[in-house]
Scaffold this motif. Structure first.
Motif, PDB file in Angstrom:
ATOM      1  N   CYS A 146       9.759 -15.201 -51.664  1.00 47.96           N
ATOM      2  CA  CYS A 146      11.075 -15.831 -51.869  1.00 47.96           C
ATOM      3  C   CYS A 146      10.916 -17.306 -52.233  1.00 47.96           C
ATOM      4  O   CYS A 146      11.600 -17.812 -53.133  1.00 47.96           O
ATOM      5  CB  CYS A 146      11.937 -15.701 -50.620  1.00 47.96           C
ATOM      6  SG  CYS A 146      12.653 -14.064 -50.430  1.00 47.96           S
TER       7      CYS A 146
ATOM      8  N   GLU B  66      17.441 -15.060 -49.719  1.00 47.59           N
ATOM      9  CA  GLU B  66      17.088 -15.880 -50.891  1.00 47.59           C
ATOM     10  C   GLU B  66      17.262 -15.070 -52.173  1.00 47.59           C
ATOM     11  O   GLU B  66      17.792 -15.550 -53.178  1.00 47.59           O
ATOM     12  CB  GLU B  66      15.632 -16.349 -50.806  1.00 47.59           C
ATOM     13  CG  GLU B  66      15.318 -17.249 -49.616  1.00 47.59           C
ATOM     14  CD  GLU B  66      14.846 -16.469 -48.393  1.00 47.59           C
ATOM     15  OE1 GLU B  66      15.319 -15.327 -48.185  1.00 47.59           O
ATOM     16  OE2 GLU B  66      14.008 -17.010 -47.651  1.00 47.59           O
TER      17      GLU B  66
ATOM     18  N   CYS C  30       9.778 -16.458 -46.695  1.00 52.25           N
ATOM     19  CA  CYS C  30       8.506 -15.795 -46.979  1.00 52.25           C
ATOM     20  C   CYS C  30       7.989 -16.337 -48.311  1.00 52.25           C
ATOM     21  O   CYS C  30       8.749 -16.924 -49.094  1.00 52.25           O
ATOM     22  CB  CYS C  30       8.677 -14.272 -47.026  1.00 52.25           C
ATOM     23  SG  CYS C  30       9.609 -13.644 -48.424  1.00 52.25           S
TER      24      CYS C  30
ATOM     25  N   HIS D   5      16.087  -9.984 -49.377  1.00 55.42           N
ATOM     26  CA  HIS D   5      16.167 -11.154 -48.498  1.00 55.42           C
ATOM     27  C   HIS D   5      17.360 -12.028 -48.910  1.00 55.42           C
ATOM     28  O   HIS D   5      17.853 -11.926 -50.041  1.00 55.42           O
ATOM     29  CB  HIS D   5      14.862 -11.953 -48.573  1.00 55.42           C
ATOM     30  CG  HIS D   5      13.697 -11.215 -47.963  1.00 55.42           C
ATOM     31  ND1 HIS D   5      12.425 -11.743 -47.855  1.00 55.42           N
ATOM     32  CD2 HIS D   5      13.621  -9.970 -47.416  1.00 55.42           C
ATOM     33  CE1 HIS D   5      11.628 -10.871 -47.270  1.00 55.42           C
ATOM     34  NE2 HIS D   5      12.320  -9.784 -46.999  1.00 55.42           N
TER      35      HIS D   5
END
Ligand SMILES: [Zn+2]
Ligand SMILES: [Zn+2]
Length: 186
Positions: free
Chosen positions: A104, A76, A101, A74
């Protein structure tokens, strides 16, 4: 002609996140994360994508397990992996495209930023309520930014760039016509 206005730090980093997302390689959501320290100095950025050298979702399709694509890190995660000094996240601000999410958000929360700004929501993100509870418990301000606000920053940026001394000063470009796309147009 009225003097064009300079971007605020928030507006600037919203746009940086937007542009970073244009390198994302999973079209379920092209996301990105920009991290700045307590002095508004950028210390890391990342977008979602497969590992360098590995095939991308856009080329070979998604790797879906339990309704989530697992091919990419992701945005992040990549921002954290790209950050050379994670101690500077403490007291800083993280800007994310789409609601983060929970896994993260948990990693970011461990680094102690004072604020997480997220632009637009992502319906498939895991654990929205958990994220807000986590941020509350850790004293992190969770701020929602609309895509419309980012578009307004983009317009402001374009006007400034065409103003005195700006890199686009010899060009005339206007971001005046913005229309929300409906499902039928897609
Ligand atoms: Zn994917
Ligand atoms: Zn995530």
């Amino acid at each position: 002609m009225k003097k064009p206005k300079r971007l605020t730090f928030d507006e600037l980093f919203d746009l940086v996140a937007l542009f970073f997302s244009c390198r994302g390689t999973c079209d379920r959501l092209r996301t990105a994360t920009v991290i700045r320290d307590a002095n508004n100095v950028v210390i890391a950025a990342g977008y979602n994508g497969a590992l360098p050298g590995d095939p991308h979702c856009d080329d070979v399709g998604h790797l879906v397990v339990n309704g989530h694509c697992l091919r990419t890190n992701h945005g992040e995660e990549n921002a954290i992996l790209n950050c050379v000094d994670l101690s500077r996240v403490k007291g800083g601000i993280v800007t994310i495209i789409g609601s983060p999410c929970f896994p993260c958000a948990r990693k970011l929360a461990a680094l102690g930023p004072k604020k997480i700004r997220y632009i637009g929501t992502y319906g498939n993100a895991q654990g929205g309520k958990l994220v807000s509870e986590l941020c509350k418990r850790r004293g992190i301000t969770l701020e929602y930014i609309t895509v419309e606000e980012v578009l307004a920053s983009m317009k402001k940026a374009m006007e400034f760039a065409q103003g005195p001394g700006g890199p686009l000063k010899d060009f005339f470009v206007r971001l005046d016509h913005v229309e929300l796309r409906t499902k039928e147009d897609a």
